[in-house]
Design a protein around this motif. Structure first.
Motif, short mmCIF file in Angstrom:
data_model
loop_
_atom_site.label_atom_id
_atom_site.label_comp_id
_atom_site.label_asym_id
_atom_site.label_seq_id
_atom_site.Cartn_x
_atom_site.Cartn_y
_atom_site.Cartn_z
N ASP A 137 0.86 -1.18 0.00
CA ASP A 137 0.00 0.00 0.00
C ASP A 137 0.90 1.23 0.00
O ASP A 137 1.32 1.72 1.06
N GLY A 165 -0.72 4.47 1.67
CA GLY A 165 -0.75 4.41 3.13
C GLY A 165 0.60 4.17 3.76
O GLY A 165 0.75 4.27 4.98
N GLY A 166 1.59 3.80 2.94
CA GLY A 166 2.93 3.55 3.47
C GLY A 166 3.02 2.27 4.27
O GLY A 166 3.76 2.21 5.27
N ASN A 167 2.29 1.21 3.82
CA ASN A 167 2.28 -0.05 4.57
C ASN A 167 2.46 -1.23 3.64
O ASN A 167 2.01 -1.20 2.48
N ILE A 168 3.11 -2.26 4.16
CA ILE A 168 3.09 -3.59 3.54
C ILE A 168 2.01 -4.38 4.25
O ILE A 168 2.07 -4.59 5.47
N ILE A 169 0.99 -4.81 3.50
CA ILE A 169 -0.14 -5.51 4.10
C ILE A 169 0.07 -7.01 3.89
O ILE A 169 -0.05 -7.51 2.77
#
Length: 452
Positions: free
Chosen positions: A300, A303-307
């Protein structure tokens, strides 16, 4: 006038592409009858007409994008049935006009044998339009074409392509050449008169080079770049230019798996399942993802995330008449081997027949692409963005291998190639994941212990 607005199609769908209008302006349409075919980011579907009406105007053309709620067509009132036409009054017979005078024939100069016929007044070569067009196409000088019946025809020009007398291409006319009578050998011919010196005859001009005619070249085919093909192109471009692809390849000895599958195939057929190798590979992939969960993830960026996904939706790349689609086997980790086989067959057939729902075409966390028996030796699959991993499955081939006793035996080898997003999955993790998949495929008893 009533308007046709693009209805809400599904959760998260804000726009569609107009693929094909099933009706055109002036057509009647009944309520609930399909009027236009549209495509979302994954699925194709028909939009029905809400009323009985006649289409007045189409506002969004094929290939264009429309937003939910946008007016895409205008309905009009149905035209009234035309009133019966009264019988026409009897008219007096019209006087017959005298036929026009026949045009004066064009004076023609008689054509000498082997020369083109010409107009006696203008000196222009006489030829049919078709003959002139064919001569221009092949660079033929009509002055070099002898004619018959006072005009050069297309068949006489075509006769040049056979290399013989062009006059042979046209219907034979009665011969005007006097018959030659051969005298008996006993008759002695009279001595010929002494020949007088004649003026030198100039050599004939060389004939133009001719191209062999193979008929007209068909026009190029134009395939509209829209619908499924454009969606595929957009997805592939985004994946290729966004993710940082790398591919790791391993050779797998599936000799033991070949035996297990052959033993289970007949029992599976009794359960109504055509058991291929793909359900085994799905099971091995899920076990590999559980050990290396970073491969079962999406990035992501906004959002600056690894999901990291905690569910396992395995996409199965499926070839259709309109391009590649990826139906999904949801919660594959909760299905048995036979259930996975059934589900693969069901969603793949739905995709090929364009009856797959949006839910069946979305929600994958990892994708497998296989060409079956024509799987080739090696490929570098492109990620099904935003997933970070995709597995390419290649053909199983009989190959000489060295066993544990250093004996050369016939083995069944298969290559696997996994493409990964290097922004998320490091090389060590990607290689370790594929080695885990290899371990289960080379020793199917491990699949049994894992609850196949």
């Amino acid at each position: 006038m009533p308007e046709l607005k693009l209805p809400a199609i599904g959760e998260g769908v804000v726009e569609v592409e107009i693929v094909r209008w099933l009706k055109k302006p002036g057509d009647r349409v009944a309520a609930n009858e399909g009027i236009v075919e549209v495509m979302t980011d994954k699925a194709t579907m028909e939009i029905p007409s809400p009323v009985d009406a006649v289409i007045e105007r189409i506002l969004i053309e094929e290939g264009a994008v429309a937003e939910v709620g946008q007016v895409i067509a205008i309905f009009g009132e149905a035209p009234a049935d035309p009133a019966p036409t009264p019988a026409a009054a009897t008219l007096p017979p019209a006087t017959t006009a005298p036929p026009p005078a026949a045009a004066a024939p064009v004076p023609m100069a008689p054509a000498a044998p082997g020369t083109a016929p010409r107009d006696a007044t203008t000196g222009k070569v006489l030829a049919t339009p078709a003959a002139r067009a064919l001569a221009r196409e092949h660079g033929i000088d009509l002055d070099m074409v002898p004619g018959r019946d006072g005009r050069i025809t297309k068949s006489e020009v075509m006769g040049l392509f056979s290399g013989g007398d062009p006059l042979e291409a046209s219907p034979a006319a009665p011969s005007q050449t006097p018959t030659m009578v051969i005298a008996p050998a006993s008759i002695v011919a009279a001595p010929a008169a002494p020949a007088t010196a004649a003026a030198p005859v100039p050599a004939p001009a060389p004939a133009p080079a001719l191209r062999r005619s193979l008929g007209e070249t068909p026009p190029d085919e134009l395939i509209p770049f829209r619908g499924m093909r454009r969606r595929i192109a957009e997805g592939m471009s985004k994946s290729f230019f966004t993710a940082v692809h790398y591919t790791y390849v391993e050779q797998v000895d599936v000799s033991a798996l070949v035996k297990v599958r052959e033993q289970a195939r007949k029992a599976a057929e009794q359960e109504g399942v055509k058991l291929s190798y793909l359900p085994f590979i799905v099971k091995a992939v899920i076990l590999g993802l559980k050990k290396y969960p970073i491969v079962n993830a999406v990035l992501d960026e906004e959002g600056g995330n690894i999901i990291v996904k905690k569910r396992y939706g395995i996409g199965i790349a499926t070839a259709t008449d309109q391009g590649l689609m990826v139906p999904v086997v949801h919660d594959a980790d909760r299905l048995s081997l036979l259930d996975i086989g059934r589900e693969i067959a069901r969603v793949s057939e739905a995709a090929r027949s364009f009856k797959a729902s949006r839910e069946e075409l979305t929600g994958s966390t990892f994708t497998i692409t296989s060409l079956g028996t024509i799987g080739g030796v090696l490929a570098t699959p492109i990620l099904n963005y935003p997933e970070v991993g995709i597995l390419g499955v290649h053909a199983i081939r009989k190959t000489p291998v060295v066993d544990d006793n250093d004996q050369i035996v016939v083995g069944h080898l298969m290559n696997l190639s996994v493409s990964l997003d290097h922004r998320v999955v490091d090389g060590f993790e990607g290689a370790s994941f594929l080695q885990e998949v290899k371990r289960y495929l080379e020793d199917p008893t491990l699949l049994l212990l894992a609850g196949i």
